[in-house]
Design a protein around this motif. Structure first.
Motif, mmCIF file in Angstrom:
data_model
loop_
_atom_site.group_PDB
_atom_site.id
_atom_site.type_symbol
_atom_site.label_atom_id
_atom_site.label_comp_id
_atom_site.label_asym_id
_atom_site.label_seq_id
_atom_site.Cartn_x
_atom_site.Cartn_y
_atom_site.Cartn_z
ATOM 1 N N VAL A 1 -9.542 -64.978 65.869
ATOM 2 C CA VAL A 1 -10.493 -64.981 66.819
ATOM 3 C C VAL A 1 -11.264 -66.319 67.003
ATOM 4 C CG1 VAL A 1 -12.558 -63.783 68.017
ATOM 5 C CG2 VAL A 1 -10.358 -62.357 67.306
ATOM 6 N N ASN A 2 -11.849 -66.582 65.668
ATOM 7 C CA ASN A 2 -12.543 -67.837 65.577
ATOM 8 C C ASN A 2 -11.869 -69.092 66.043
ATOM 9 O OD1 ASN A 2 -14.954 -66.490 64.462
ATOM 10 N ND2 ASN A 2 -14.185 -66.631 62.252
ATOM 11 N N ILE A 3 -10.621 -69.307 65.671
ATOM 12 C CA ILE A 3 -9.892 -70.265 66.119
ATOM 13 C C ILE A 3 -9.761 -70.500 67.632
ATOM 14 C CG2 ILE A 3 -7.258 -71.156 66.114
ATOM 15 C CD1 ILE A 3 -7.189 -70.177 63.174
ATOM 16 N N VAL A 4 -9.377 -69.284 68.361
ATOM 17 C CA VAL A 4 -9.451 -69.237 69.688
ATOM 18 C C VAL A 4 -10.741 -69.513 70.113
ATOM 19 C CG1 VAL A 4 -8.804 -67.968 71.496
ATOM 20 C CG2 VAL A 4 -7.370 -67.633 69.776
ATOM 21 N N ASN A 5 -11.718 -68.979 69.590
ATOM 22 C CA ASN A 5 -13.241 -69.206 70.181
ATOM 23 C C ASN A 5 -13.574 -70.717 69.977
ATOM 24 O OD1 ASN A 5 -15.564 -68.261 71.271
ATOM 25 N ND2 ASN A 5 -16.450 -68.474 69.245
ATOM 26 N N SER A 6 -13.292 -71.346 68.898
ATOM 27 C CA SER A 6 -13.394 -72.746 68.820
ATOM 28 C C SER A 6 -12.801 -73.554 69.822
ATOM 29 C CB SER A 6 -13.175 -73.212 67.271
ATOM 30 O OG SER A 6 -13.905 -72.544 66.328
ATOM 31 N N TYR A 7 -11.342 -73.182 70.071
ATOM 32 C CA TYR A 7 -10.727 -73.930 70.884
ATOM 33 C C TYR A 7 -11.375 -73.803 72.356
ATOM 34 C CZ TYR A 7 -6.609 -75.814 73.462
ATOM 35 O OH TYR A 7 -5.715 -76.578 74.245
ATOM 36 N N PHE A 8 -11.644 -72.651 72.549
ATOM 37 C CA PHE A 8 -12.332 -72.372 73.873
ATOM 38 C C PHE A 8 -13.545 -73.093 74.129
ATOM 39 C CE2 PHE A 8 -10.738 -68.231 75.882
ATOM 40 C CZ PHE A 8 -9.462 -68.620 75.624
#
Length: 112
Positions: free
Chosen positions: A94-101
């Protein structure tokens, strides 16, 4: 088959590994920018699917696919592909996706 003249012309095309690598990176960047532009423009939002695979070499890969309606057809594209250490937690995904967003100014409100 193509003749001496054409063979000489083809030999003049630069095909060093740095040229090819740069071309692949340029195409990849263009595709990513276009996908993000379209993603932000989808008025009905999009969905994401996270998939984690583990290779024989003990490498883990996170794939994030996005789906949306484009015109009258459903469309699916790969949004993120990232190699990770094994034993990665859901929170890290989730942190990876959130950082990408955050990096690309994509709002979670668009994700349905």
């Amino acid at each position: 088959m193509i003749g001496e003249e054409h063979a000489k012309f083809i030999d003049c095309v630069p095909l060093s590994d740095t040229t090819i690598s740069r071309s692949v990176k340029d195409m990849s960047n263009f595709c990513e920018k276009e996908l993000i532009r379209r993603l932000k423009a989808y008025e009905h939002g999009f969905t994401i699917q996270l998939d984690e695979t583990t290779e024989k070499a003990e490498l883990s890969t996170l794939l994030v696919r996005m789906r949306c309606i484009h015109g009258t057809a459903a469309q699916e594209d790969m949004l993120i592909c990232k190699c990770l250490p094994t034993r990665t937690t859901v929170e890290e995904y989730v942190n990876i996706v959130n950082s990408y967003f955050k990096k690309h100014d994509i709002w979670w409100d668009l994700c349905i």
